[in-house]
Design a protein around this motif. Structure first.
Motif, short mmCIF file in Angstrom:
data_model
loop_
_atom_site.label_atom_id
_atom_site.label_comp_id
_atom_site.label_asym_id
_atom_site.label_seq_id
_atom_site.Cartn_x
_atom_site.Cartn_y
_atom_site.Cartn_z
N GLN A 295 32.53 33.39 40.27
CA GLN A 295 32.95 32.37 39.31
C GLN A 295 32.45 31.00 39.76
OE1 GLN A 295 37.21 32.73 39.02
NE2 GLN A 295 37.10 34.51 37.66
N PHE B 268 32.83 27.16 39.09
CA PHE B 268 33.71 26.18 38.45
C PHE B 268 32.98 24.85 38.25
CE2 PHE B 268 36.75 29.30 39.73
CZ PHE B 268 37.76 29.21 38.79
N ASP B 269 33.53 24.04 37.35
CA ASP B 269 32.94 22.75 37.02
C ASP B 269 33.18 21.77 38.15
OD1 ASP B 269 32.48 20.14 35.55
OD2 ASP B 269 32.17 21.59 33.95
N THR C 144 38.46 22.99 33.36
CA THR C 144 38.89 24.21 34.07
C THR C 144 38.10 25.45 33.67
OG1 THR C 144 40.59 24.59 32.39
CG2 THR C 144 41.22 23.30 34.33
N TYR D 250 34.80 27.92 33.40
CA TYR D 250 33.81 28.29 34.41
C TYR D 250 32.82 29.28 33.83
CZ TYR D 250 36.99 32.30 34.74
OH TYR D 250 37.78 33.38 34.45
#
Length: 785
Positions: free
Chosen positions: A364, A366-367, A373, A375
């Motif tokens: 994953q 993520f930003d 939130t 991804y």
């Protein structure tokens, strides 16, 4: 009427009637006529001995009308020559003669939709070759032409030539010239002069003061006053011997005091004028380096400290690493030995130098913006690799491992494999059998008369017409530019041969300009700079000078190039003796070999030397014949042979037996007395708690709910013992409460749990108690009471 027409046709065919014949007029009246009695004819007919023959002058505009059924055919026509005239009709149908040469195939009527392949044939007699800007919004063009013996490159924006070559004098005139690099690869600086490097006319950039210098040996000078470098550099110093001191000024303007490097009585010193103290000293006899306030930002392993960490030698070479006090006896933990039982929280830290990363479920991403939130995740399922968009709850890309099909949900191709960029309405087209994609306009796909489809078998003669809007002109042999004056038959030719682009002057049988594709060197046979880039025009005696580092050329008088001797122009051929004088205001001193720091006194005659070798900066102690300090540029590791820390960063001096300890996460070092180990320390808790290095017994008392005790890593706690006691097993409401751990603890070969499970009950209540000890891999329950 038809009967009259038939009669005329009979007459024109030469049928002669030997007797009278009866004819009927249009009014139905019968008359007798002897055709042989006719003696006149006109309007294209001639009477000859009673005969009416085809031929003669027209007396009035005459029209012969044909139809689809009644056509006109002339048989038996002879084969004509290429010089014969051609019968044409104007807009009114009137027949006229035109010469064949005036017609031809008017190629200029065509609008090309693909490239024209001339198949090694020439295009002759182009009037102007006009080049349109690739940016469709820019309508300004460049054109190349030849006129009255001059080859020109015409700037449509300025309505004048930017380059002209005269075929007789071979003089090349540039309206505004910039020489970005000399033929030796050097770039100019403001005030530099373009100078011929050799008899071939190769141009190099030189400072004006260097033009007449036969070689001033800077080392011959004995200074009688300070040298002010005005923030200029001294480059490629072999050895810089400083007799008194080296003063390092601040690059900014706010910190006005200096650092001074000097050697006195056998001790190399760095003086801090702001603190009026010595942050560093190196004694050449003891080889001891003393640092007043030392901060070790990172250990040689790259790890930063935390409060309470201890600077520890990592090996026999004295490499220093930061460690917690509790980990000093740990031989090291191989993270690969672990089998994770819960998530690993990296807290925005990196995992570096992974050899192979095996992802069991998904990866994953993520930003970086914490407020977002959503991804992306990478995963593989049933033979299909996917990139999943959490925001859209679907895959943006999938690759099937069986058929190798790649599916993209929403595709944008910024540029084709040939660098082409799309415009509104462009289509992506395969360029070859490998599937390379290029962007093309729909009109380029083959509609209309596609001039580019032709493969020429003979030369194309433009007959003084233009070819407009050429996108790329791929010239196989030579682009010949003919003179606008037809009496001048000499041409300029543009061609490329063996990596060299040339502009060939047919009149002089040689190149007036060449560009080498490897060295990018441009050779001009006879150069004239009509105007500088600032608009300056030349006069007799002016010199072409670079205005800036981009090679823009301006015309200046030689007297404007700068008075005095520009010391930076010299290349020294022997040592420079400063005679105990200073060099002030050096911006950057680049030392090619080493900097030697001599002693201020006369008793300690050996020197300290600073030099860099194989990526390592060294301070050499000649008295000890060894390096007192080394800094590796790759690992950023600083090695000090003998280190003395006179004071901690808090100003406190050490006593015998004190320990150098990190005061904070920045690596500031303070001296502390070794603490007495509190191995029997007791801590009472009622909420979540993280075990400290000083903890031994932890008692959970008066719990109102479950709590978690975070244990230190087993790998860094080998042999450590912890006692955990839970004094109440239920809260005031009668609900069960439990002390939990952040990792499982091992109760037996077959059972592990992340909580206390060993009970003790009495008549007055119950408790839970265990004793833990680390075996470097796990926390093991060694006692349940």
């Amino acid at each position: 009427m038809k009967k009259l027409v038939c009669m005329l046709l009979l007459i024109q065919s030469g049928f002669v009637m030997a007797q009278k014949e009866t004819f009927v007029t249009i009014n139905g009246k019968k008359v007798q006529m002897d055709p042989n009695s006719l003696n006149t004819a006109d309007n294209g007919l001639t009477a000859n001995a009673g005969n009416v023959q085809l031929g003669g002058a027209l007396l009035k505009p005459t029209t012969l009308t044909t139809t689809a059924a009644n056509t006109l055919t002339i048989g038996g026509l002879q084969t004509g020559a290429s010089t014969d005239n051609v019968l044409v009709a104007d807009a009114n149908g009137v027949l006229k003669w035109v010469t064949r040469a005036s017609l031809g195939d008017n190629l200029g009527n065509h609008t090309a939709t693909t490239t024209l392949n001339m198949s090694n044939n020439s295009i002759s007699n182009i009037h102007d070759a006009i080049f349109k800007d690739r940016d469709g919004n820019n309508a300004i063009t460049y054109s190349i032409y030849k006129d009255t013996g001059n080859f020109g490159v015409y700037n449509g924006s300025k309505l004048g030539n930017d380059l002209t070559i005269n075929e007789t004098t071979r003089k090349t005139t540039l309206y505004n010239m910039a020489i970005s690099l000399s033929t030796d690869g050097t770039a100019p600086a403001a005030g530099y002069v373009a100078t011929s490097a050799d008899a071939s006319g190769n141009v190099v950039w030189k400072a004006a003061s260097a033009l007449g210098v036969a070689g001033d040996n800077l080392g011959n000078h004995i200074a009688t006053q300070d040298l002010d470098m005005s923030s200029k550099n001294i480059n490629n110093i072999n050895t810089a011997k400083i007799k008194y001191e080296a003063v390092i000024s601040d690059r900014g303007n706010t910190a006005l005091k200096d650092f001074t490097l000097f050697k006195s009585n056998g001790v190399f010193n760095i003086w801090n004028a702001t603190k009026s103290s010595y942050p560093l000293k190196i004694d050449e006899n003891s080889d001891k380096t003393s640092v007043t306030a030392l901060a070790i930002a990172k250990g040689t392993d790259g790890a930063a400290p935390a409060a309470g960490y201890v600077a520890t030698s990592a090996d026999a070479s004295g490499n220093v690493v930061w460690k917690s006090a509790s980990s000093l006896t740990v031989t090291g933990d191989n993270l690969g030995n672990h089998t994770a039982t819960q998530d690993l929280e990296m807290s925005n830290k990196n995992i570096k130098d992974i050899f192979n990363g095996y992802i069991k479920n998904d990866l994953q991403i993520f930003d970086r913006t914490s407020s977002n939130t959503d991804y992306f995740s990478l995963y593989k399922n049933n033979g299909i690799f996917s990139i999943y968009n959490r925001s859209k709850l679907s895959n943006d890309l999938t690759i099937n491992e069986a058929n190798r099909r790649t599916t993209i949900n929403n595709l944008a191709i910024q540029a084709g494999t040939d660098g082409s960029v799309p415009a509104a309405g462009s289509v992506a087209v395969s360029a070859d059998a490998s599937g390379n994609v290029v962007w093309k306009a729909v009109s380029a796909l083959g509609a209309g008369d596609n001039l580019g489809n032709h493969t020429a078998t003979t030369n194309l003669n433009m007959s003084i017409k233009n070819i407009n809007n050429i996108y790329n002109a791929d010239i196989k042999n030579t682009l010949q530019i003919f003179d606008r004056v037809p009496e001048n038959t000499n041409v300029f030719g543009l061609y490329k041969n063996n990596g060299t682009f040339g502009i060939y002057n047919n009149s002089k049988a040689g190149n007036d300009l060449t560009i080498d594709e490897v060295t990018r060197k441009t050779g001009v046979n006879n150069l004239s700079i009509y105007r500088g880039t600032d608009g300056s025009v030349p006069a007799a005696g002016l010199v072409a000078v670079s205005a800036d580092g981009s090679g823009n050329v301006v015309w200046k008088a030689a007297s404007a190039l700068g008075a005095g001797d520009n010391l930076g122009n010299h290349t020294a051929t022997q040592d420079l003796e400063m005679s105990s004088k200073n060099i002030n205001n050096i911006n950057t001193a680049k030392i090619k070999y080493e900097a030697v720091i001599s002693d201020r006194g006369n008793t300690a005659l050996k020197d300290f030397t600073m030099y860099k070798s194989n990526g390592v900066f060294n301070i050499w102690n000649a008295t000890k014949n060894s390096n007192s300090l080394r800094i590796d540029e790759n690992s950023d590791k600083t090695s000090v042979t003998a280190l003395a820390i006179a004071k901690g960063t808090d100003g406190a001096a050490p006593a015998a037996g004190y320990i150098a300890t990190s005061a904070d996460g920045s690596g500031n070092v303070v001296w502390k007395a070794p603490a007495v180990s509190s191995v029997m320390g007791v801590k009472t808790i009622s909420t979540n708690y993280t075990v400290l290095d000083s903890d031994y017994t932890i008692i959970a008392s008066k719990l109102t709910g479950d709590i978690t005790v975070t244990l230190p890593a087993a790998a860094s706690s080998t042999g450590r013992v912890l006692v955990i006691a839970q004094n109440n097993v239920s809260n005031a409401a009668g609900a069960e409460v439990t002390v939990k751990f952040n990792v499982p603890v091992v109760y037996s070969d077959t059972f592990s749990a992340s909580e206390i499970t060993a009970p003790y009950y009495s008549a007055t209540g119950g408790t839970l108690k265990i004793t833990l000890q680390s075996d470097q891999t796990n926390w093991r329950v060694v006692s349940s009471l």
